[in-house]
Design an enzyme around this catalytic site. Structure first.
Site, PDB file in Angstrom:
ATOM      1  N   ASP A 200      23.402 -10.008   2.032  1.00  0.00           N
ATOM      2  CA  ASP A 200      22.482  -9.053   1.424  1.00  0.00           C
ATOM      3  C   ASP A 200      22.472  -7.687   2.110  1.00  0.00           C
ATOM      4  O   ASP A 200      23.354  -6.868   1.896  1.00  0.00           O
ATOM      5  CB  ASP A 200      21.087  -9.705   1.393  1.00  0.00           C
ATOM      6  CG  ASP A 200      20.066  -8.956   0.551  1.00  0.00           C
ATOM      7  OD1 ASP A 200      20.353  -7.831   0.148  1.00  0.00           O
ATOM      8  OD2 ASP A 200      18.971  -9.486   0.309  1.00  0.00           O
TER       9      ASP A 200
ATOM     10  N   HIS B  64      17.191 -14.782  -4.047  1.00  0.00           N
ATOM     11  CA  HIS B  64      15.940 -14.975  -3.292  1.00  0.00           C
ATOM     12  C   HIS B  64      15.114 -16.133  -3.886  1.00  0.00           C
ATOM     13  O   HIS B  64      15.071 -17.198  -3.312  1.00  0.00           O
ATOM     14  CB  HIS B  64      15.103 -13.700  -3.165  1.00  0.00           C
ATOM     15  CG  HIS B  64      15.884 -12.539  -2.606  1.00  0.00           C
ATOM     16  ND1 HIS B  64      16.486 -12.594  -1.373  1.00  0.00           N
ATOM     17  CD2 HIS B  64      16.202 -11.308  -3.125  1.00  0.00           C
ATOM     18  CE1 HIS B  64      17.120 -11.450  -1.140  1.00  0.00           C
ATOM     19  NE2 HIS B  64      16.976 -10.656  -2.178  1.00  0.00           N
TER      20      HIS B  64
HETATM   21  C1  NGQ Z   1      18.163  -3.828  -3.191  1.00  0.00           C
HETATM   22  N1  NGQ Z   1      17.236  -5.451  -1.660  1.00  0.00           N
HETATM   23  O1  NGQ Z   1      18.369  -3.641  -4.381  1.00  0.00           O
HETATM   24  O2  NGQ Z   1      18.921  -3.395  -2.319  1.00  0.00           O
HETATM   25  C2  NGQ Z   1      16.947  -4.625  -2.795  1.00  0.00           C
HETATM   26  C3  NGQ Z   1      15.801  -3.686  -2.484  1.00  0.00           C
HETATM   27  C4  NGQ Z   1      14.448  -3.639  -4.607  1.00  0.00           C
HETATM   28  C5  NGQ Z   1      16.550  -6.592  -1.486  1.00  0.00           C
HETATM   29  N2  NGQ Z   1      15.724  -6.956  -2.415  1.00  0.00           N
HETATM   30  C6  NGQ Z   1      15.343  -2.903  -3.665  1.00  0.00           C
HETATM   31  N3  NGQ Z   1      16.702  -7.333  -0.423  1.00  0.00           N
HETATM   32  O3  NGQ Z   1      14.412  -4.863  -4.636  1.00  0.00           O
HETATM   33  O4  NGQ Z   1      13.759  -2.952  -5.358  1.00  0.00           O
HETATM   34 ZN    ZN Z   2      19.768  -7.718  -2.968  1.00  0.00          ZN
END
Ligand code: NGQ
Ligand code: ZN
Length: 465
Positions: free
Chosen positions: A330, A279
Site C-alpha cells: 500500500d 482493507h
Molecule cells: C490512497 N490510501 O488512495 O492513497 C488512500 C488514501 C483515500 C489508503 N487508503 C486516500 N491507505 O483513501 O481517500
Molecule cells: Zn490504497
C-alpha cells in the site's frame, strides 16, 4: 519418451512448499513463456544437470495493493502536527496529497523502478498498482492520456516484476457525489476516459483491471457504468476498491445511505471472485459472511493499516467464513512480505491474547499457512496465473537463504524464522519471476542505479513541497 529438459527452464529443489505442504526432491519445469509445465517429485540422482535451488523454495508473493509514488513519502509524516495532537488518516492524507501534487512522469518512473526492485528483494514477484495520479499538476491530461500508467509499466518491466495495472476512477470528494477538491484534480476522469487508459495498457500487452477508488469517490451510476464498460473490454479483468478502512468512512456511509460500506457494495454491485476489497477493516459479522460468500478477496495491508491508525482486520472471522485474502504494501512504509504476514498475525494475537491464531488444522505451522493463503489470495487479486508452485502458474519463486542465519533449520522452521524472526530481506536469497532469475544472493542487478535515481527524485520533490 519425454523431451530432454532445457536446464535454463528447470529447477530442482530439495524442499519446496507446494499447495498441500512441504515436498522433497521436487523438479519444476517451465515453458518459454515462463509457465510451469511440470512440478513433481523425482529421484535426485536423475536430475544432476539441472540447476539446484540453494535453499527451501516457496512461491513468490503477489503484492496486491500498491500506490508506488507513496514510497517516496514513506516515513515523512511521522511527527505531531503543530498545536494539534489530533493526527489521523485524514491529516496524513492532506500531507500525502501535497507531496503528490508535483510528481512528474520521470519521477514516478524512478520511484516505481526502485520500489519494484525493493519488492523483488523482499519476496514479492507481482504487484497490483492502484493508480490514480493520471494527469499533470494542474489536472490537464498529458498528450498521451495513459502517460503515468505507461511509466509504471516501464518501471515494472525494467525491474522484472509482474504487474496488474488498475487505473483508478476518482470523481468525488465524499459520499453524495461531493465535488472533488483542488488537490484531487490529478485523479479525475470520466468513465470513458478511464476505459481509454485501460485500452492503452492492454495495447502494451499488460494485464489491466480497474479500481473505483472508494464509495466516497465514485457514485452508484458511475460504478455501474465502469463495471459494464470494463466487462465489454474484458469480462475477466480484476476490480479493486478501497472499502471500510476508517471508522469515519463507515459512519459517513451509514449517514448517507443507511448502510455500512460493505453491505452497500454487496447490495449495489455484482461482487464476485474478480473483486478485491482493499482493507475492509470494519465489517460486522453479517458483512463478513456475505462478502466471503461472493468469492471476493480481501486485500489486507497490515503495515499501512497500522501506520494510518485504521483498526484491526478480523482475519480470524474472515478465515472462519472461508474468505480469500492476500497482502499489500500500500503506502510502502514497509516493503517486506514477511513483515506484513507477521503484523497480520500479531494484531490478532494482541487483540485475542492468544498465539498461533491463524494456523489451521491443515497447516499447523503458522508461517506455512500464512504464506500459502496470501500467495493464493494475492494471485486471485492479480487476475494473473501466479501464486503457487503448480502446473499452469508462472515460475515465480523465492529461495530462502539457509547459508546464513537460517542454517541448520528444517524447511518449515526456516520459513517460520523468515516470517517471525528475521529482517525479511536478509533471509531471501534468490528470486525468479516467470522463470527468470531477478535476485541473486540478495542482489538485484539494478539496485544501485535505481536507488540513486529514487533518492534524486525524492530530493527534488522535497524541495518543492
Ligand atoms: C490512497 N490510501 O488512495 O492513497 C488512500 C488514501 C483515500 C489508503 N487508503 C486516500 N491507505 O483513501 O481517500
Ligand atoms: Zn490504497
Amino acid at each position: 519418451m519425454t523431451a530432454p529438459l532445457a536446464p535454463n527452464r528447470a529447477l530442482f529443489a530439495a524442499h519446496a512448499l507446494l499447495p498441500d505442504g512441504w515436498a522433497r526432491d521436487v523438479l519444476l519445469v517451465w515453458d518459454e513463456t515462463g509457465r510451469l509445465t511440470d512440478v513433481r517429485s523425482v529421484d535426485a540422482s536423475t536430475v544432476a544437470l539441472i540447476p539446484r535451488a540453494a535453499g527451501p523454495l516457496i512461491a513468490g508473493m503477489p503484492n496486491l495493493h500498491s500506490h508506488a509514488f507513496q514510497r517516496a513519502f514513506a516515513g515523512l509524516s511521522e511527527y505531531r502536527s503543530a498545536g494539534s495532537g489530533n493526527d489521523s488518516f485524514w491529516t496524513w492524507r492532506d500531507l500525502m496529497y501535497r507531496f503528490a501534487q508535483s510528481i512528474s512522469p520521470e519521477q514516478l518512473q524512478d520511484i516505481a523502478t526502485h520500489l519494484y526492485v525493493e519488492m523483488l528483494q523482499a519476496g514479492y514477484t507481482s504487484v497490483c498498482e492502484f493508480h490514480y495520479l493520471h494527469h499533470d499538476a494542474s489536472g490537464e491530461r498529458y498528450g498521451e492520456p495513459a502517460e503515468m500508467s505507461l511509466r509504471l509499466l516501464a518501471a515494472a518491466q525494467r525491474a522484472g516484476i509482474g504487474i496488474t495495472l488498475l487505473p483508478v476512477l476518482y470523481q468525488n470528494a465524499g459520499f453524495g457525489a461531493l465535488p472533488p477538491r483542488a488537490d484531487q484534480r490529478r485523479f479525475i476522469n470520466g468513465v470513458d476516459g478511464l476505459l481509454r487508459i485501460v485500452e492503452r495498457i492492454r495495447a502494451q500487452g499488460a494485464r489491466a483491471g480497474v479500481a473505483p477508488h472508494s464509495l466516497r469517490a465514485v457514485a452508484q451510476e458511475a460504478l455501474a457504468e465502469l463495471v459494464s464498460g470494463l466487462n465489454s473490454i474484458d469480462p475477466t479483468a480484476p476490480i479493486h476498491v478501497h472499502i471500510a478502512e476508517q471508522a469515519q468512512e463507515v459512519q459517513d456511509c451509514v449517514a448517507w445511505s443507511g448502510q455500512r460500506p460493505v453491505q452497500w457494495l454487496l447490495d449495489h454491485a455484482a461482487v464476485d471472485e474478480r473483486w478485491c476489497l482493499v482493507h475492509a477493516t470494519h465489517m460486522d459479522a453479517a458483512e463478513t459472511r456475505a462478502a466471503a460468500a461472493t468469492g471476493a478477496t480481501i486485500g489486507v495491508c497490515p503495515s499501512t493499516e497500522a501506520n494510518l491508525g485504521d483498526g484491526v482486520f478480523d482475519a480470524v472471522g474472515w478465515a472462519a467464513a472461508n474468505g480469500h485474502w492476500g497482502i499489500g504494501s500500500d503506502s510502502h512504509a514497509s516493503v517486506d512480505a514477511a513483515e506484513e504476514l507477521r503484523l497480520l498475525e500479531y494484531a490478532q494475537r494482541l487483540t485475542r491474547q492468544q498465539r498461533n491464531v491463524l494456523a489451521s488444522a491443515r497447516h499447523p505451522q503458522i508461517a506455512d499457512q500464512l504464506w500459502l493463503a496470501s500467495a493464493s489470495g494475492g494471485a486471485r487479486a492479480t487476475g494473473r496465473p501466479v501464486g503457487a508452485l503448480a502446473v499452469g502458474a508462472q515460475a515465480d519463486f523465492v529461495v530462502l537463504d539457509v547459508a546464513h542465519s537460517l542454517a541448520g533449520l528444517s524447511p518449515p522452521q526456516a520459513l517460520a524464522n523468515h516470517v517471525f524472526a528475521s529482517h525479511g530481506r536478509n533471509t531471501v536469497r534468490d528470486v525468479w519471476v516467470g522463470g527468470q532469475q531477478r535476485v541473486n544472493c540478495g542482489r538485484h542487478a539494478l539496485e544501485g542505479a535505481a536507488c540513486e535515481r529514487f533518492v534524486a527524485a525524492r530530493s527534488q520533490l522535497l524541495r518543492e513541497v
